[in-house]
Design a protein around this motif. Structure first.
Motif, PDB file in Angstrom:
ATOM      1  N   VAL A 167       0.860  -1.184   0.000  1.00  0.00           N
ATOM      2  CA  VAL A 167       0.000   0.000   0.000  1.00  0.00           C
ATOM      3  C   VAL A 167       0.895   1.232   0.000  1.00  0.00           C
ATOM      4  N   LEU A 168       0.662   2.138  -0.948  1.00  0.00           N
ATOM      5  CA  LEU A 168       1.430   3.380  -1.018  1.00  0.00           C
ATOM      6  C   LEU A 168       0.656   4.487  -0.322  1.00  0.00           C
ATOM      7  N   TYR A 169       1.263   5.044   0.734  1.00  0.00           N
ATOM      8  CA  TYR A 169       0.676   6.213   1.377  1.00  0.00           C
ATOM      9  C   TYR A 169       1.231   7.408   0.627  1.00  0.00           C
ATOM     10  N   ALA A 170       0.364   8.181  -0.041  1.00  0.00           N
ATOM     11  CA  ALA A 170       0.857   9.190  -0.975  1.00  0.00           C
ATOM     12  C   ALA A 170      -0.025  10.426  -1.015  1.00  0.00           C
ATOM     13  N   THR A 189      -4.387  13.307   0.581  1.00  0.00           N
ATOM     14  CA  THR A 189      -3.395  12.306   0.977  1.00  0.00           C
ATOM     15  C   THR A 189      -4.145  11.029   1.338  1.00  0.00           C
ATOM     16  N   GLY A 190      -3.818   9.956   0.634  1.00  0.00           N
ATOM     17  CA  GLY A 190      -4.540   8.719   0.850  1.00  0.00           C
ATOM     18  C   GLY A 190      -3.680   7.493   0.594  1.00  0.00           C
ATOM     19  N   SER A 191      -4.300   6.331   0.686  1.00  0.00           N
ATOM     20  CA  SER A 191      -3.580   5.062   0.537  1.00  0.00           C
ATOM     21  C   SER A 191      -3.970   4.378  -0.759  1.00  0.00           C
ATOM     22  N   ILE A 192      -2.977   4.089  -1.590  1.00  0.00           N
ATOM     23  CA  ILE A 192      -3.205   3.380  -2.851  1.00  0.00           C
ATOM     24  C   ILE A 192      -2.871   1.908  -2.648  1.00  0.00           C
ATOM     25  N   VAL A 209       8.663   1.549  -6.523  1.00  0.00           N
ATOM     26  CA  VAL A 209       8.867   2.941  -6.119  1.00  0.00           C
ATOM     27  C   VAL A 209       9.233   2.998  -4.638  1.00  0.00           C
ATOM     28  N   LYS A 210       9.808   4.147  -4.239  1.00  0.00           N
ATOM     29  CA  LYS A 210      10.212   4.320  -2.846  1.00  0.00           C
ATOM     30  C   LYS A 210       9.752   5.679  -2.341  1.00  0.00           C
ATOM     31  N   LYS A 211       9.956   5.909  -1.055  1.00  0.00           N
ATOM     32  CA  LYS A 211       9.545   7.166  -0.425  1.00  0.00           C
ATOM     33  C   LYS A 211      10.113   8.353  -1.173  1.00  0.00           C
ATOM     34  N   ASP A 212       9.262   9.385  -1.370  1.00  0.00           N
ATOM     35  CA  ASP A 212       9.573  10.655  -2.036  1.00  0.00           C
ATOM     36  C   ASP A 212       9.609  10.554  -3.553  1.00  0.00           C
ATOM     37  N   ASP A 213       9.378   9.363  -4.128  1.00  0.00           N
ATOM     38  CA  ASP A 213       9.270   9.271  -5.581  1.00  0.00           C
ATOM     39  C   ASP A 213       8.015   9.998  -6.044  1.00  0.00           C
ATOM     40  N   GLN A 249      -0.808  13.720 -10.007  1.00  0.00           N
ATOM     41  CA  GLN A 249       0.569  13.553  -9.540  1.00  0.00           C
ATOM     42  C   GLN A 249       0.544  12.777  -8.233  1.00  0.00           C
ATOM     43  N   VAL A 250       1.384  11.752  -8.154  1.00  0.00           N
ATOM     44  CA  VAL A 250       1.457  10.917  -6.956  1.00  0.00           C
ATOM     45  C   VAL A 250       2.832  11.102  -6.324  1.00  0.00           C
ATOM     46  N   THR A 251       2.852  11.619  -5.086  1.00  0.00           N
ATOM     47  CA  THR A 251       4.094  11.771  -4.339  1.00  0.00           C
ATOM     48  C   THR A 251       4.089  10.765  -3.201  1.00  0.00           C
ATOM     49  N   VAL A 252       4.955   9.766  -3.273  1.00  0.00           N
ATOM     50  CA  VAL A 252       4.988   8.686  -2.293  1.00  0.00           C
ATOM     51  C   VAL A 252       5.544   9.192  -0.968  1.00  0.00           C
ATOM     52  N   LYS A 253       4.776   9.027   0.101  1.00  0.00           N
ATOM     53  CA  LYS A 253       5.213   9.444   1.440  1.00  0.00           C
ATOM     54  C   LYS A 253       5.718   8.247   2.249  1.00  0.00           C
TER      55      LYS A 253
END
Length: 448
Positions: A167-170, A189-192, A209-213, A249-253
């Motif tokens: 799950v990506l928190y982004a 800001t939600g969970s993918i 992908v990783k954090k901040d991507d 735009q998706v910014t991975v947190k």
């Protein structure tokens, strides 16, 4: 009071009710006197209002209420005493030529249309044949269930790189056509959940992908235009989600991963109780038993549906269709003519099945007891709880839940009807010929 029935044909009749002053005068006078004792009107001491004054002010409404009560009570009694089996409810016949004075001297006459239940003739025997499916757990279904259970008891980790069902928190931000952030657009800001992404190319871009991507996705394409999923992800209404277009735009947190629990004794004891399962083979056997038990319910529903379909097609009977259409319109004011015609065939088929059920119950003296209703409700609740945890609920707690559940009138009626149907299906199974057939769940699912 005089009540007579005029049969129009085998499926339709008219009941005529004649009410004379001697039928209602005493009841009206009694109601007026009782109301006089209770009334608190200006100019009179409480309880000292003259009955004549009450009659002058409320006599007509009291008379109307009394007549309505007499009609309802005596019409129902007549139908019961004379064993008139009706469909729907009696419908009053409107007659504009009748002009009542409502002064206590009227001879009333009211007519009611009846839709009569047809005579139901059929016989169930060994010549009626049905397939009884025995649904087996295939490897894919079993593996999926085991994975879900292990994840339910697993722990959350934060890997550096996304993979699988992570799950990506982004942060998600709507973009303009030129790729810049739309300042007045949707931001959230939600969970993918990667397992909810439908498009393979987009799923591939979100994997690894990783954090901040930062990356860009087509929101509708990503989730197969599923408004409910998109609305939840973006914190908006489904209507807005349906109309939403463009890219985000998706910014991975953060990357979240639910690790599966280890197959050890602690895990086995937590699910099934201490010492019930001691190894992986026993665990797999228990899960297989559990899901095949759930499959049995699906197979039973399939068998019941086949019985319903076959018998409603086999048993021929006429219904008072014109009356029933009129009754449906009278009791559903918002029902349009188009909706009535669209849904009438299904309504008639279900009514036909009800008549078949009632005949089976009557002819075979089938009883429906409270303990049957309680047992069925308890089984249904237990199955719901097991969807969230395989661990069984304590018996006393489950019984208390069941008692509370059945105290709700709608729940009680629904389970009663379910038990009634189950007893009818049990009878059919005891008489008809059932052919057992094993089938994998995946194959069975394709049939429904």
């Amino acid at each position: 009071m005089n009540i007579t029935q005029e049969k129009i044909d085998d499926l339709n009749a008219v009941v005529k009710i004649k009410i004379s002053p001697e039928d209602y005068t005493e009841k009206v006078d009694k109601t007026i006197k009782e109301q006089a004792k209770k009334s608190n009107l200006p100019g009179f001491r409480k309880g000292m209002v003259p009955p004549a004054h009450i009659k002058k002010m409320y006599g007509k409404s009291i008379l109307i209420e009394t007549i309505n009560g007499l009609l309802s009570e005596n019409l129902n009694k007549y139908l019961t005493d004379n064993k008139v089996e009706v469909l729907g409810q009696p419908l009053p016949v409107m007659d504009d030529t009748k002009d009542f004075k409502w002064d206590g001297t009227d001879e009333f006459e009211f007519d009611y249309e009846l839709g009569l239940a047809p005579e139901v003739k059929f016989e169930i025997s060994a010549k009626d044949k049905f397939t009884q499916y025995i649904v087996k757990a295939d490897e894919e279904t079993l593996a999926s269930r085991i994975k879900n259970i292990r994840r339910s008891y697993g722990k959350m980790t934060n890997p550096e790189v996304s993979a699988g069902d992570d799950v990506l928190y982004a942060e998600l931000a709507q973009l303009n056509a030129d790729g810049s952030v739309f300042e007045e657009g949707v931001k959230h800001t939600g969970s993918i959940r990667l397992d909810s992404v439908k498009d393979k190319a987009i799923l591939k871009s979100l994997t690894g992908v990783k954090k901040d991507d930062v990356l860009t996705i087509d929101i509708q394409k990503a989730f197969g235009s599923d408004a409910a999923v998109i609305a939840k992800l973006l914190g908006i209404e489904e209507e807005q989600a349906t109309a939403l277009t463009g890219k985000f735009q998706v910014t991975v947190k953060n990357v979240n991963r639910l690790e599966e629990a280890d197959l050890n004794q602690e895990f086995f004891d937590k699910i099934f109780g201490e010492g019930v399962v001691t190894d992986e083979a026993g665990f797999t056997a228990k899960i297989t038993e559990e899901i095949e038990s759930m499959f049995k319910q699906d197979a039973d529903r399939k068998l019941q549906n086949d019985m319903y379909t076959q018998l409603t097609e086999k048993v021929t009977m006429d219904l008072p269709d014109t009356f029933l259409r009129k009754w449906l319109k009278a009791t559903n004011e918002k029902l349009s003519d188009a909706e009535l015609e669209e849904g009438y065939a299904d309504f008639a088929k279900n009514l036909k099945w009800t008549l078949i059920e009632n005949k089976i119950i009557k002819d075979n003296s089938i009883e429906i007891k409270y303990e049957d209703v309680f047992k069925t409700a308890k089984q249904r609740l237990e199955a719901q709880f097991r969807m969230y945890s395989p661990a069984p609920m304590p018996e006393d707690q489950l019984a208390q839940y069941t008692t509370t559940f059945l105290q709700e009138k709608d729940n009680g009626n629904r389970i009663f009807e379910e038990v009634k149907a189950l007893k009818v299906f049990d009878y059919i199974q005891s008489v008809a010929t059932l052919k057992p057939e094993e089938i994998a769940y995946t194959k069975f699912a394709e049939m429904n």
